[in-house]
Enzyme design. Structure first.
Site, PDB file in Angstrom:
ATOM      1  N   ALA A  21      69.137 -14.080  46.136  1.00 18.96           N
ATOM      2  CA  ALA A  21      68.262 -15.105  45.599  1.00 18.96           C
ATOM      3  C   ALA A  21      68.957 -15.935  44.519  1.00 18.96           C
ATOM      4  O   ALA A  21      68.671 -17.115  44.353  1.00 18.96           O
ATOM      5  CB  ALA A  21      67.012 -14.445  45.031  1.00 18.96           C
ATOM      6  N   ASP A 132      59.901  -3.537  47.986  1.00 22.59           N
ATOM      7  CA  ASP A 132      60.401  -4.485  48.992  1.00 22.59           C
ATOM      8  C   ASP A 132      61.279  -3.757  50.008  1.00 22.59           C
ATOM      9  O   ASP A 132      62.397  -4.189  50.314  1.00 22.59           O
ATOM     10  CB  ASP A 132      61.179  -5.622  48.313  1.00 22.59           C
ATOM     11  CG  ASP A 132      61.340  -6.833  49.230  1.00 22.59           C
ATOM     12  OD1 ASP A 132      60.608  -6.928  50.241  1.00 22.59           O
ATOM     13  OD2 ASP A 132      62.203  -7.686  48.936  1.00 22.59           O
TER      14      ASP A 132
HETATM   15  P1  ATP Z   1      67.062 -11.222  47.936  1.00 22.94           P
HETATM   16  O1  ATP Z   1      66.195 -10.867  46.785  1.00 22.94           O
HETATM   17  O2  ATP Z   1      67.025 -12.669  48.366  1.00 22.94           O
HETATM   18  O3  ATP Z   1      66.961 -10.259  49.108  1.00 22.94           O
HETATM   19  P2  ATP Z   1      69.177 -10.472  46.161  1.00 22.94           P
HETATM   20  O4  ATP Z   1      69.481 -11.576  45.201  1.00 22.94           O
HETATM   21  O5  ATP Z   1      68.428  -9.342  45.630  1.00 22.94           O
HETATM   22  O6  ATP Z   1      68.563 -11.065  47.469  1.00 22.94           O
HETATM   23  P3  ATP Z   1      70.743  -8.637  47.563  1.00 22.94           P
HETATM   24  O7  ATP Z   1      69.660  -8.445  48.588  1.00 22.94           O
HETATM   25  O8  ATP Z   1      70.956  -7.519  46.640  1.00 22.94           O
HETATM   26  O9  ATP Z   1      70.532  -9.960  46.747  1.00 22.94           O
HETATM   27  O10 ATP Z   1      72.092  -9.001  48.305  1.00 22.94           O
HETATM   28  C1  ATP Z   1      72.181 -10.035  49.264  1.00 22.94           C
HETATM   29  C2  ATP Z   1      73.006  -9.543  50.447  1.00 22.94           C
HETATM   30  O11 ATP Z   1      74.329  -9.216  50.027  1.00 22.94           O
HETATM   31  C3  ATP Z   1      72.478  -8.279  51.080  1.00 22.94           C
HETATM   32  O12 ATP Z   1      71.483  -8.547  52.018  1.00 22.94           O
HETATM   33  C4  ATP Z   1      73.744  -7.671  51.702  1.00 22.94           C
HETATM   34  O13 ATP Z   1      74.026  -8.276  52.943  1.00 22.94           O
HETATM   35  C5  ATP Z   1      74.809  -8.083  50.722  1.00 22.94           C
HETATM   36  N1  ATP Z   1      75.010  -6.990  49.760  1.00 22.94           N
HETATM   37  C6  ATP Z   1      74.296  -6.765  48.634  1.00 22.94           C
HETATM   38  N2  ATP Z   1      74.718  -5.671  47.998  1.00 22.94           N
HETATM   39  C7  ATP Z   1      75.727  -5.173  48.734  1.00 22.94           C
HETATM   40  C8  ATP Z   1      76.557  -4.022  48.608  1.00 22.94           C
HETATM   41  N3  ATP Z   1      76.419  -3.187  47.595  1.00 22.94           N
HETATM   42  N4  ATP Z   1      77.477  -3.785  49.575  1.00 22.94           N
HETATM   43  C9  ATP Z   1      77.621  -4.636  50.623  1.00 22.94           C
HETATM   44  N5  ATP Z   1      76.861  -5.740  50.792  1.00 22.94           N
HETATM   45  C10 ATP Z   1      75.919  -6.009  49.870  1.00 22.94           C
END
Ligand code: ATP
Length: 460
Positions: A21, A132
């Site tokens: 995000a 979530d």
């Molecule tokens: P949102 O809230 O939009 O789902 P976010 O900002 O919380 O996104 P994350 O969901 O934590 O972000 O990460 C986005 C993407 O990055 C994940 O869907 C995954 O594909 C990749 N990703 C996140 N953390 C990792 C990790 N520790 N190892 C490998 N890939 C990762």
């Protein structure tokens, strides 16, 4: 490989593991030990509300230490940017392992369900609810171990032994328990409901409804107990259906508890690893039945999917024609990369893909099902892809690196954005698709559609 020094001894690769995000998630590799970690980069300049939300996420995530939860290593704060260091999940997201409209083998689903229950049990024992849970937030680490990630919506529901009811509507619609929309609600049963939807998705490759509200026809049938001949339910064996029914009980107080889920016969059944779609009751799904369900689901999907072109390009650069795109790539990209020179092979990997691909880790990446080799050149592949995208009325743009960003909506009319990247591997061209935003299962359905349209150039 093209990389910059991030901090001493840590190299940051010009590669994106995923998009979140508030920015991207990148891969860092230790120069000497080759240890890999994920780095979530938050752009405070661009996302003004990021700071508060990230602080909440970090406060919770740093308290956690469990094998089924992505480990939090630390953060580095700068005025405009912030970096969060996390355990790297090399196997990607769980949804990548779910075949649309089919699901995955029962024994694999059972393993992931057990690991999910372990992780959720740990969280709940600490008084934390995730809020979530969905296949996009369940990552796969080394050895195929499921890891719960993304604590952006997590909160404390129990403190000093006293439980509080929650009233914030949050999560992702298809996975939300009905009571969450009617608040206040209890944290544990609502997380378990989401796990129930993940369970159904793993076994059938489908989500049962767009949202658990009275307006929703599929959910109304579930409420009224008139769902049995409908998918996804008709794809489940009796024991799996019994578990789904009890997790997806509308009454949160009658819903199975985590301990009850773990004791359910489906969770205890010793699935034969050799049989791919085996049922607990011993019956193996007949191919015709599955094929029929697939046809049904595909027909329904087509009916529900509006063919829209989003008028606003999401990336500023869009070539007016394929020729221009290819020309632009020739002038901008060819200066940087050369297909034929092995010395630049790794540069090429980095520039053309979102994850660094080497022969060593290729076996991991090949588990991802949203990619295929093609028989034609880079330019011809791009031309064929863009032409199919136009035929399907998917809006697309490309950036200077040649990644094609595809934008459409899913059957729930939610935005769906994914990227296509091309790279060369052992002299062959690989076309790789990756979800940026939206539902993982819907992304995979679109991928299958594109794949069938591109079958003439696929290297079988
Ligand atoms: P949102 O809230 O939009 O789902 P976010 O900002 O919380 O996104 P994350 O969901 O934590 O972000 O990460 C986005 C993407 O990055 C994940 O869907 C995954 O594909 C990749 N990703 C996140 N953390 C990792 C990790 N520790 N190892 C490998 N890939 C990762």
């Amino acid at each position: 490989m093209q990389a910059t020094t991030f901090v001493e001894d840590w190299l940051c690769y010009n590669t994106t593991l995923g998009e979140g995000a508030y920015g991207e998630v990148k891969l860092l590799i230790h120069r000497r030990t080759e240890e890999k970690i994920a780095c979530k980069i938050i752009n405070h300049q661009r996302y003004k509300d990021a700071a508060t939300n990230i602080n909440r996420e970090v406060t919770i995530h740093r308290m956690l230490d469990h094998e089924n939860i992505i480990k939090y290593f630390g953060r580095r704060q700068e005025p405009l940017k912030e970096y969060i260091f996390l355990e790297y999940a090399s196997g990607g997201e769980l949804f990548q392992l779910i075949e649309p409209d089919i699901g995955m083998a029962s024994h694999a689903a059972q393993t992931y369900m057990k690991q999910l229950m372990h992780g959720v049990n740990y969280l709940h024992n600490k008084g934390i609810t995730h809020r979530d849970i969905k296949p996009e937030n369940l990552l796969i680490g080394e050895g195929g171990v499921l890891k719960i990630s993304d604590f952006g919506m997590a909160t404390l529901f129990r403190y000093k032994g006293k439980e509080r009811l929650l009233d914030k509507k949050c999560g992702t619609k298809p996975y939300l328990a009905p009571e969450v929309l009617q608040k206040p609600y209890r944290a544990q049963p609502s997380d378990l409901w989401s796990c129930g939807i993940v369970f159904v998705a793993m076994l059938t490759g489908e989500l049962p409804w767009a949202d658990a509200t009275d307006r929703n026809v599929e959910f109304a049938k579930w409420r009224k107990d008139v769902y049995i001949s409908e998918t996804p339910w008709s794809k489940l064996g009796n024991t799996a259906l019994s578990l789904a029914r009890q997790i997806l009980n509308l009454d949160p107080n009658k819903r199975l508890t985590l301990e009850q889920i773990e004791k359910h016969p489906w969770m205890k059944f010793n699935f034969d690893c050799g049989s791919s779609k085996d049922n607990v009751d011993g019956s193996v799904e007949r191919p015709t039945k599955r094929w029929n369900s697939m046809v049904e689901a595909e027909t329904k999907h087509n009916r529900d999917t509006p063919q829209v072109t989003l008028s606003q390009p999401i990336i500023t650069y869009r070539p007016s024609s394929i020729d221009q795109l290819i020309n632009d790539l020739k002038t901008t990209r060819r200066e940087q990369v050369c297909f034929s020179q092995p010395t630049q092979y790794e540069d090429l990997m980095i520039q053309f893909t979102q994850s660094p691909i080497t022969k060593d880790n290729f076996h991991n990446l090949s588990k991802r099902m949203t990619r295929f080799y093609v028989t034609v050149s880079y330019e011809k592949t791009l031309e064929a892809l863009c032409s199919v995208l136009d035929t399907l009325h998917y809006s697309w743009t490309t950036d200077a690196s040649g990644a094609v960003t595809i934008s459409t909506v899913d059957f729930m009319k939610n935005q769906l954005i994914f990227k296509a990247n091309l790279f060369e591997m052992d002299g062959r061209i690989l076309l790789d698709f990756r979800l940026s935003k939206g539902c993982g299962l819907e992304f995979k359905k679109k991928f299958l559609k594109l794949k069938s349209c591109l079958c003439d150039i696929i290297d079988k």
